[in-house]
Motif scaffolding. Sequence first.
Motif, PDB file in Angstrom:
ATOM      1  N   TRP A 115     -25.545 -30.075 -21.694  1.00 23.12           N
ATOM      2  CA  TRP A 115     -25.419 -30.055 -23.157  1.00 23.12           C
ATOM      3  C   TRP A 115     -24.089 -30.664 -23.597  1.00 23.12           C
ATOM      4  O   TRP A 115     -24.050 -31.493 -24.514  1.00 23.12           O
ATOM      5  CB  TRP A 115     -25.542 -28.615 -23.644  1.00 23.12           C
ATOM      6  N   ALA A 116     -22.999 -30.274 -22.949  1.00 22.62           N
ATOM      7  CA  ALA A 116     -21.675 -30.755 -23.338  1.00 22.62           C
ATOM      8  C   ALA A 116     -21.550 -32.267 -23.162  1.00 22.62           C
ATOM      9  O   ALA A 116     -20.830 -32.923 -23.929  1.00 22.62           O
ATOM     10  CB  ALA A 116     -20.599 -30.041 -22.523  1.00 22.62           C
ATOM     11  N   ARG A 127     -23.682 -34.392 -23.882  1.00 19.44           N
ATOM     12  CA  ARG A 127     -24.370 -35.082 -24.981  1.00 19.44           C
ATOM     13  C   ARG A 127     -23.692 -34.899 -26.328  1.00 19.44           C
ATOM     14  O   ARG A 127     -24.086 -35.523 -27.314  1.00 19.44           O
ATOM     15  CB  ARG A 127     -25.818 -34.577 -25.089  1.00 19.44           C
ATOM     16  N   GLN A 128     -22.701 -34.021 -26.402  1.00 21.09           N
ATOM     17  CA  GLN A 128     -22.089 -33.694 -27.687  1.00 21.09           C
ATOM     18  C   GLN A 128     -20.997 -34.696 -28.049  1.00 21.09           C
ATOM     19  O   GLN A 128     -20.301 -35.207 -27.191  1.00 21.09           O
ATOM     20  CB  GLN A 128     -21.515 -32.280 -27.658  1.00 21.09           C
ATOM     21  N   ARG A 129     -20.882 -34.948 -29.334  1.00 22.96           N
ATOM     22  CA  ARG A 129     -19.823 -35.813 -29.853  1.00 22.96           C
ATOM     23  C   ARG A 129     -18.992 -35.008 -30.844  1.00 22.96           C
ATOM     24  O   ARG A 129     -19.505 -34.123 -31.520  1.00 22.96           O
ATOM     25  CB  ARG A 129     -20.405 -37.050 -30.534  1.00 22.96           C
ATOM     26  N   LEU A 183     -15.535 -29.438 -29.978  1.00 21.65           N
ATOM     27  CA  LEU A 183     -16.369 -28.317 -29.586  1.00 21.65           C
ATOM     28  C   LEU A 183     -15.538 -27.041 -29.570  1.00 21.65           C
ATOM     29  O   LEU A 183     -14.429 -27.019 -29.033  1.00 21.65           O
ATOM     30  CB  LEU A 183     -16.955 -28.534 -28.185  1.00 21.65           C
ATOM     31  N   TRP A 201     -11.830 -29.876 -27.175  1.00 16.53           N
ATOM     32  CA  TRP A 201     -12.594 -28.633 -27.074  1.00 16.53           C
ATOM     33  C   TRP A 201     -11.653 -27.458 -26.858  1.00 16.53           C
ATOM     34  O   TRP A 201     -10.537 -27.607 -26.376  1.00 16.53           O
ATOM     35  CB  TRP A 201     -13.640 -28.692 -25.956  1.00 16.53           C
ATOM     36  N   ASP A 204     -19.697 -23.705 -31.709  1.00 16.01           N
ATOM     37  CA  ASP A 204     -20.801 -24.562 -31.285  1.00 16.01           C
ATOM     38  C   ASP A 204     -21.641 -23.894 -30.203  1.00 16.01           C
ATOM     39  O   ASP A 204     -22.801 -24.260 -30.011  1.00 16.01           O
ATOM     40  CB  ASP A 204     -20.258 -25.898 -30.771  1.00 16.01           C
TER      41      ASP A 204
END
Length: 270
Positions: free
Chosen positions: A97-98, A100-102, A105, A134, A211
Motif C-alpha cells: 500500500w505504501a 502506491r501512495q503519493r 503519510l 511520513w 492515513d
Amino acid sequence: MADALKMPTLGDSEFRQLQKMMAEASGIQLADNKRPLVAGRLMKRLRHYRLGSFREYLQLIEQPQYRQEKRLVVDLLTTNETYFFREHPHFDFLGQWAARQRGSLRLWSAACSSGEEPYSIAMVLSEHAATKDWSITGSDLSLSVLKKAQDGIYDLAQAKYFPEGWLQRYCLSGIGDMSGRFRVQAALRERLTLREVNLVQPLAEDLGPFDAIFLRNVLIYFDGDEKKRILQRVIGQLRPGGLLFIGHAESIHGLQLPVRLVQPSVYECL
C-alpha cells in the motif's frame, strides 16, 4: 515461620474492587479467570510496601498521596504481549500500500505498548514508501511502556521475526553492558511521536487525521457497546480511503461502521 512465608490471597471482594477500578480507568473488563494473573502482577507491589494483604494495598492506593501508585496498577494490568512484525501479513500489505501512495503519510499505532509495532511500521515505510514524508504517532494508556518505546532498546531475541538484513539496516547492536540488546536507529525513532491516549475517553482534537491506523489486539478486552464507541472514535481520525488494521482474532462484524473490508482484518474508511 510458615505464616511468614504464606502468600496473600486475592479475595472475591478485593478482585471485584480491582475489576471496577480497571473498568473505570481504562474500560477494560477483567475476566474472572484473570484473577491469578492480577494477583501475580501486584504481588511485588505488596512486597514493596511490606503489606500482608491485598485489602491493605487497595486501601493504600485510594489515598490521595498514592495517586501514582494507583496509576501504576493500571499500567501493570494493561501491559500486553507484543513483538516486532506481529501478524506479518499486515506488514506485507502495508508495504504494498505504501509503495502506491503519493504525498505525505501519517500513521497511528493506537495501542503501541513498548514500541515494537510502531517501529515495525517505521521499518516497512523506510523500505517501501514511495514518499519520504511520513510520520508515526504511537499511543498507549501506560506511561511505563511509552518510556520503553521512547528508548527503543530491546533484547536481541525480539529480532527473530525481522526480515532478513533489517536488523543490521535499521538497528544498532549493543556492546559491553548492552551486549545482547539492540536499539532502533535514531532516524526511525525521530519519526515516532509518543503520547498518552485513553481510547475509552474522547480523543484530543489535535490527534488526527491519519492515513492508516493500527488498532490491533485491543478490542478483545471490551464488550460490544464499548468496542463500537472506541471504533467510532478511532475511525473518526481516518481520512476517507484510509486504512484500519485490527487483530486477526478480532471482529467488527455487525457494528455498522463506515468501513469496508479490503482483506482479512484490514478495512478502508468510506
